[in-house]
Design a protein around this motif. Structure first.
Motif, short mmCIF file in Angstrom:
data_model
loop_
_atom_site.label_atom_id
_atom_site.label_comp_id
_atom_site.label_asym_id
_atom_site.label_seq_id
_atom_site.Cartn_x
_atom_site.Cartn_y
_atom_site.Cartn_z
N ALA A 172 0.81 -1.22 0.00
CA ALA A 172 0.00 0.00 0.00
C ALA A 172 0.84 1.27 0.00
O ALA A 172 0.40 2.30 -0.52
N HIS A 173 2.03 1.23 0.58
CA HIS A 173 2.76 2.47 0.79
C HIS A 173 4.17 2.51 0.20
O HIS A 173 4.74 3.60 0.06
N VAL A 174 4.73 1.39 -0.11
CA VAL A 174 6.11 1.36 -0.61
C VAL A 174 6.13 0.51 -1.89
O VAL A 174 5.20 -0.26 -2.14
N PRO A 175 7.18 0.65 -2.72
CA PRO A 175 8.37 1.48 -2.51
C PRO A 175 8.13 2.95 -2.91
O PRO A 175 7.34 3.23 -3.81
N GLN A 176 8.85 3.85 -2.22
CA GLN A 176 8.85 5.26 -2.61
C GLN A 176 9.97 5.48 -3.62
O GLN A 176 11.14 5.25 -3.31
N MET A 177 9.61 5.93 -4.81
CA MET A 177 10.61 6.17 -5.84
C MET A 177 10.04 7.14 -6.87
O MET A 177 8.89 7.59 -6.75
N CYS A 178 10.84 7.45 -7.87
CA CYS A 178 10.45 8.42 -8.90
C CYS A 178 10.34 7.69 -10.24
O CYS A 178 10.45 6.48 -10.31
N PHE A 179 10.14 8.45 -11.30
CA PHE A 179 10.24 7.89 -12.65
C PHE A 179 11.70 7.92 -13.09
O PHE A 179 12.51 8.71 -12.58
N ASN A 180 12.05 7.07 -14.05
CA ASN A 180 13.44 7.05 -14.50
C ASN A 180 13.77 8.31 -15.31
O ASN A 180 12.92 9.17 -15.52
N ALA A 181 15.00 8.42 -15.78
CA ALA A 181 15.46 9.65 -16.43
C ALA A 181 14.66 9.95 -17.70
O ALA A 181 14.25 11.10 -17.94
N ALA A 182 14.44 8.93 -18.54
CA ALA A 182 13.73 9.16 -19.80
C ALA A 182 12.30 9.60 -19.55
O ALA A 182 11.79 10.53 -20.21
N LYS A 183 11.61 8.94 -18.62
CA LYS A 183 10.22 9.30 -18.34
C LYS A 183 10.15 10.68 -17.67
O LYS A 183 9.22 11.46 -17.93
N SER A 184 11.10 10.99 -16.81
CA SER A 184 11.12 12.30 -16.16
C SER A 184 11.29 13.40 -17.20
O SER A 184 10.66 14.46 -17.12
N TYR A 185 12.17 13.16 -18.20
CA TYR A 185 12.33 14.14 -19.27
C TYR A 185 11.04 14.29 -20.08
O TYR A 185 10.61 15.40 -20.41
N GLN A 186 10.43 13.16 -20.42
CA GLN A 186 9.20 13.20 -21.22
C GLN A 186 8.11 14.01 -20.52
O GLN A 186 7.37 14.76 -21.17
N LEU A 187 8.00 13.89 -19.21
CA LEU A 187 6.98 14.62 -18.47
C LEU A 187 7.22 16.12 -18.47
O LEU A 187 6.29 16.91 -18.35
N GLY A 188 8.47 16.53 -18.59
CA GLY A 188 8.79 17.95 -18.62
C GLY A 188 8.75 18.63 -17.26
O GLY A 188 8.85 19.86 -17.17
N TRP A 189 8.64 17.88 -16.19
CA TRP A 189 8.51 18.46 -14.86
C TRP A 189 9.78 19.17 -14.41
O TRP A 189 9.73 20.07 -13.58
N TYR A 190 10.92 18.74 -14.93
CA TYR A 190 12.20 19.25 -14.45
C TYR A 190 12.94 20.03 -15.54
O TYR A 190 14.16 20.13 -15.53
N SER A 191 12.20 20.60 -16.47
CA SER A 191 12.82 21.22 -17.65
C SER A 191 13.74 22.38 -17.29
O SER A 191 14.72 22.63 -17.98
N SER A 192 13.44 23.09 -16.19
CA SER A 192 14.28 24.23 -15.83
C SER A 192 15.64 23.79 -15.31
O SER A 192 16.57 24.61 -15.23
N LYS A 193 15.78 22.52 -14.97
CA LYS A 193 17.07 22.01 -14.52
C LYS A 193 17.50 20.80 -15.34
O LYS A 193 18.09 19.85 -14.83
#
Length: 521
Positions: A79-100
């Protein structure tokens, strides 16, 4: 918003959950809807993310999901784990971190080096970059790099904790492509990739120089050859007799330093890059040009949602200014001729006696949408000239000549001797071309006002960025093209010799759906 539909046990046969692409709906079997990683994975599909695959540890069962760095790989019954993010390619695709996000276009003369914090450090003011895109300017796949710092919201990453992660993904994921995990590196380790087609060796090496204090120092280089900086000099044979005027057919000669089209910038050492901001930019300047007359070449870009193009060019030599604007379409696509201003006079007299501070100007047009202007610098710099090509609304500026004419220029074309793309201080090398473009935005007080009218933005307003900074290839979706990739390749290869120019040409044809775009080169 998003809707999670939780169905009774055994309602869904053969699957635990379903997420629909570009949608709001995800559907779950029984208590699967209480598992956090399942929910985030399926909502990822709603956001147009496809699966994260792994090429490193094959054979594996379910390799389609085997990248366990982030949520688009396997899901877990908790229900609660694992806590993690999306990988590099998916993070780029989302555009959430474009300023960095740091964009690296590696070359033999200009390796990239960047310090990457983890995604978890995105809001840390002391961290400049959390993602790197290594851009293959050919029609190859790009690479995406991040430091998988296993703390905070990413403390439960299931693979590659506290290592540098490398993914590859076609078309920036915009065609719902899988990503592939291709590198997991500790400090001191390196990975070489041999299908990076936009460098002559087709090889790049990603090396982790160090990892310390939550930051990974990463270098990208091209190991397949030495850096060779071309030099100019007299030819051993006789020169050709001058012609009566410029010709309109594209040539197959060597690539010249230039800017035009998408826009594509070609530096003094023939490196290619793109900058998609909208603003006025310093292509080149040299206050000592022509025995102190001075040279300034400014270009004005126009943004079209996900990309931009060169709309105007203004050239000053001495006290004289020539500005040219691409042709336009009115009345059901009827073309109008390119507009020009001489010393700010609209469509001023332009004939065989016209000059820019004594340098003759010639003009020829084969149609309303196709024209060429030339400024002949031969009286001071033998065989040197500035060429402006117009095709429809697209403007291209080429600088023909050698070190004597342009060896002391600064601006977006980089340093003449080394090809390094320096900032205004002449010391800092800017390998992130978005940063480079903003660095060379026209500054009041530092550069003269050349264009006849001001258009937004003007400094201190920054260059306008595309709606989606990751969308510069969205226009190149072949599924939406009436012109095939093969047709574009044939048109460009017939007229252009330089492989990188051919790739730039292909992109522009697919963007505009116009085979005649080859003329603009």
């Amino acid at each position: 918003g998003f809707v999670m539909l939780c169905l009774p046990p055994s309602t869904m046969a053969g699957t635990d959950a379903i997420g629909y692409f570009n949608s709001y709906l995800t559907v779950y079997n029984s208590n699967v809807c209480t598992y956090a990683s399942f929910a985030i994975h399926e909502v990822g599909h709603n956001l147009d993310l496809h699966h994260a695959s792994d090429t490193l540890f094959t054979p594996r069962n379910n390799a389609e999901y085997a990248d366990q760095v982030g949520y688009m790989g396997f899901s877990y019954a908790n229900a609660h784990v694992p806590q993690m993010c999306f990988n590099a390619a998916k993070s780029y695709q989302l555009g959430w971190y474009s300023s960095k996000t740091y964009t690296c276009t590696p070359s033999q003369c200009n390796p990239c080096q960047v310090d990457l914090g983890g995604i978890v450090s995105f809001q840390d003011a002391n961290v400049d970059w959390v993602l790197m895109k290594i851009e293959d300017t050919s029609i190859g796949d790009d690479y995406y790099v991040t430091y998988n710092n296993a703390i905070g919201i990413n403390q439960g990453t299931q693979e590659g904790a506290n290592r540098v992660i490398i993914n590859t993904q076609a078309r920036e994921g915009l065609e719902r492509d899988f990503s592939y995990l291709v590198g997991l590196l500790n400090a001191g380790e390196a990975e070489t990739f041999t299908s990076f087609n936009s460098v002559p060796s087709s090889e790049i090496t990603v090396e982790v120089l160090s990892i310390a204090n939550g930051v990974a120092s990463v270098q990208v280089s091209t190991p397949g050859g030495d850096c060779v900086v071309p030099t100019s000099g007299p030819t051993s044979g006789p020169t050709s007799a001058p012609t009566s005027g410029p010709t309109l057919a594209p040539t197959v000669g060597p690539e010249e330093p230039q800017v035009g089209g998408d826009p594509h910038f070609v530096t003094w050492t023939k490196e290619h890059y793109e900058f998609h901001g909208q603003c006025d930019l310093v292509m080149v300047k040299d206050p000592n040009f022509a025995n102190g007359l001075g040279l300034n070449v400014h270009v004005r870009t126009k943004l079209v949602r996900f990309w931009s193009y060169i709309k105007n060019v203004a050239i000053r030599i001495g006290n004289d200014v020539l500005e040219i604007q691409g042709s336009s379409l009115v009345n059901n696509d009827e073309a109008t001729a390119a507009a020009y201003w001489i010393n700010y006079e609209y469509q001023g007299e332009l004939d065989s006696s016209s000059s820019l501070s004594g340098f003759p100007i010639s003009y020829h047009a084969s149609s309303l949408s196709k024209s060429i202007y030339e400024i002949d610098l031969d009286s001071v710099y033998p065989n040197a000239k500035i060429i402006i090509k117009i095709y429809k609304e697209f403007v291209r500026v080429k600088l023909h000549g050698g070190k004597n004419a342009y060896g002391n220029t600064v601006g977006l074309l980089g340093d003449y001797e080394t090809g390094k793309t320096f900032g205004r201080d002449g010391i800092t090398v800017l390998s992130d071309f978005a940063q480079l473009g903003n660095e060379w935005q026209v500054l009041p007080g530092s550069e003269p006002k050349l264009f006849h009218a001001l258009e937004e933005p003007q400094f201190p307003e920054k260059c306008l960025e595309p709606e989606n900074p990751q969308g510069e290839r969205r226009r190149r979706r072949l599924a939406e093209s009436n012109i095939s990739l093969e047709e574009a390749q044939a048109a460009c290869s017939d007229q252009l010799a330089d492989p990188l120019a051919v790739q730039d040409c292909i992109y522009d044809i697919l963007a505009t759906q116009d085979l005649d775009m080859v003329f603009s080169f």
